[in-house]
Write an enzyme that holds these catalytic residues in place. Sequence first.
Site, mmCIF file in Angstrom:
data_model
loop_
_atom_site.group_PDB
_atom_site.id
_atom_site.type_symbol
_atom_site.label_atom_id
_atom_site.label_comp_id
_atom_site.label_asym_id
_atom_site.label_seq_id
_atom_site.Cartn_x
_atom_site.Cartn_y
_atom_site.Cartn_z
ATOM 1 N N ILE A 27 0.845 -1.205 0.000
ATOM 2 C CA ILE A 27 0.000 0.000 0.000
ATOM 3 C C ILE A 27 0.881 1.255 0.000
ATOM 4 C CG2 ILE A 27 -1.705 1.314 1.350
ATOM 5 C CD1 ILE A 27 -2.905 -1.457 2.159
ATOM 6 N N TYR B 49 -5.241 -12.282 14.119
ATOM 7 C CA TYR B 49 -4.970 -11.106 13.291
ATOM 8 C C TYR B 49 -6.052 -10.037 13.503
ATOM 9 C CZ TYR B 49 -5.098 -8.148 9.201
ATOM 10 O OH TYR B 49 -5.166 -7.059 8.382
HETATM 11 C C1 UD1 Z 1 -7.411 -10.650 3.930
HETATM 12 C C2 UD1 Z 1 -6.038 -10.174 4.263
HETATM 13 C C3 UD1 Z 1 -6.008 -9.418 5.550
HETATM 14 C C4 UD1 Z 1 -7.013 -8.295 5.471
HETATM 15 C C5 UD1 Z 1 -8.371 -8.903 5.222
HETATM 16 C C6 UD1 Z 1 -9.445 -7.839 5.138
HETATM 17 C C7 UD1 Z 1 -4.295 -11.514 3.363
HETATM 18 C C8 UD1 Z 1 -3.406 -12.681 3.561
HETATM 19 N N1 UD1 Z 1 -5.135 -11.289 4.340
HETATM 20 O O1 UD1 Z 1 -7.808 -11.751 4.779
HETATM 21 O O2 UD1 Z 1 -4.733 -8.874 5.783
HETATM 22 O O3 UD1 Z 1 -7.037 -7.512 6.631
HETATM 23 O O4 UD1 Z 1 -8.337 -9.607 3.993
HETATM 24 O O5 UD1 Z 1 -9.076 -6.886 4.296
HETATM 25 O O6 UD1 Z 1 -4.285 -10.810 2.382
HETATM 26 N N2 UD1 Z 1 -8.477 -19.494 0.296
HETATM 27 C C9 UD1 Z 1 -8.676 -20.509 -0.617
HETATM 28 N N3 UD1 Z 1 -7.586 -21.108 -1.178
HETATM 29 C C10 UD1 Z 1 -6.314 -20.734 -0.876
HETATM 30 C C11 UD1 Z 1 -6.115 -19.697 0.050
HETATM 31 C C12 UD1 Z 1 -7.228 -19.088 0.622
HETATM 32 O O7 UD1 Z 1 -9.829 -20.881 -0.915
HETATM 33 O O8 UD1 Z 1 -5.374 -21.324 -1.422
HETATM 34 C C13 UD1 Z 1 -9.664 -18.845 0.914
HETATM 35 C C14 UD1 Z 1 -9.555 -18.608 2.407
HETATM 36 O O9 UD1 Z 1 -9.968 -19.726 3.129
HETATM 37 C C15 UD1 Z 1 -10.502 -17.432 2.592
HETATM 38 C C16 UD1 Z 1 -10.388 -16.645 1.273
HETATM 39 O O10 UD1 Z 1 -9.784 -17.543 0.362
HETATM 40 O O11 UD1 Z 1 -11.827 -17.870 2.764
HETATM 41 C C17 UD1 Z 1 -9.573 -15.377 1.372
HETATM 42 O O12 UD1 Z 1 -8.356 -15.651 2.028
HETATM 43 P P1 UD1 Z 1 -7.135 -14.602 2.107
HETATM 44 O O13 UD1 Z 1 -6.810 -14.052 0.789
HETATM 45 O O14 UD1 Z 1 -6.052 -15.264 2.885
HETATM 46 O O15 UD1 Z 1 -7.692 -13.342 2.883
HETATM 47 P P2 UD1 Z 1 -8.584 -13.023 4.149
HETATM 48 O O16 UD1 Z 1 -8.518 -14.089 5.174
HETATM 49 O O17 UD1 Z 1 -9.922 -12.636 3.614
#
Ligand code: UD1
Length: 376
Positions: free
Chosen positions: A12, A181
Amino acid sequence: MKILITGGAGFIGKWLIEKIPPEFEVIVLDSLDPQVHTKSQDFAPEIKARAQCIKADIQDIANYKEIIEGTDVVVHLVAQTGTGQSMYEISRYVQDNANGTAKLLELISSLNHKPRRVVLSSSRAVYGDGAYTDGKSVLYPKGRFLENLQRGIWEVCSPEGEILQPLPMRETYLTKPTSVYGLTKLWQEQLLEIYCESQAIDLVTLRFQNVYGPKQELGNPYTGIIGIFTNAISQGSPLELFEDGLVTRDFVFVGDIADAVVKSIITEKTLNTTINVGSGKAVTLIDVVETIAQLLNKKAEYKISGRFRVGDIRHAVADMSHYETQLGEWQPTSLKDGLSQYLDWYLHQEPLNPEVLQASLKEMERKGLLQTKKPS
Ligand code: UD1
């Protein structure tokens, strides 16, 4: 005018630095954490060209009091950001996010001239599962029960087992984080609220939804799904969608986030408020994969695994009406436009090694934080 950006060398920060009006003198303090800065341990050229750079941990910010003295606005971006990782690297998240904010406040308290405003990058993770409705009233259900997840019941239900409907998140809704977190982001908010109130410092807390865009670190397996999915689709490596692939998120383009931060910095109004920043649109994981694949001209291949991350929420989307009353019109970049810009950039980068991602998933599995639904 002088501005301090903590954690300003990250994703950011790189966008923000280019949008800060030229009359601001800028100081960036960043530890260049190797988990985030995987390739280079130096500040990016655009940051070096615009700001005075301090390579330091937020815990040691007191050593830089003289340089920081006279700051008008502090933008606090320092944070560890992995939802899943926070569930086992607990002390690191508490230390960097909560104690890091405490150290920043101690530094501010030692300054002769206090800043007039602090802008915090918080997260929608503070809402946890947020508010739901049964069609009649606003409810704050406990969230998802582990035993339900283990049975493949993914939606948030009432105690009677009825599926509830998620409501767009409003700043007035209760905060009830489900991950370490999210809790540490809430602590950041609360520490700042108490301190800023005591010193009449204007506090603007921005709760970001899922931020994505060019310059998002690809070597870090904890930076979110847009990078993970893009890597998998473009390299033809395995792509796993947790739960049933129908988790929803609100993806907000990083350029829009930087605009929101700049507006918060420069506004003449005293805000003292908390503001959501998202696109205002809920998108399923399947839709994200399909959109990336379409833009890359590839077939979307993925496995809906029935695995789930403990601490994840099911649905998230921001209500952006408070933003509009506080900061003016909100015209977010569409997911398609944002992803096109992301992919144009991505295609010139070195992708994430799929083994790094697999290792991070194995680690979560070992800790019991990545589980599989039991056969029915
Ligand atoms: C993200 C941010 C966090 C931020 C929040 C709100 C990251 C790592 N985390 O959390 O810092 O504060 O948004 O803005 O960017 N998933 C899959 N397959 C995968 C990996 C993940 O299906 O291989 C799913 C996870 O279970 C989840 C979703 O994708 O349901 C999003 O996961 P992720 O991108 O890690 O982000 P958030 O947990 O939403």
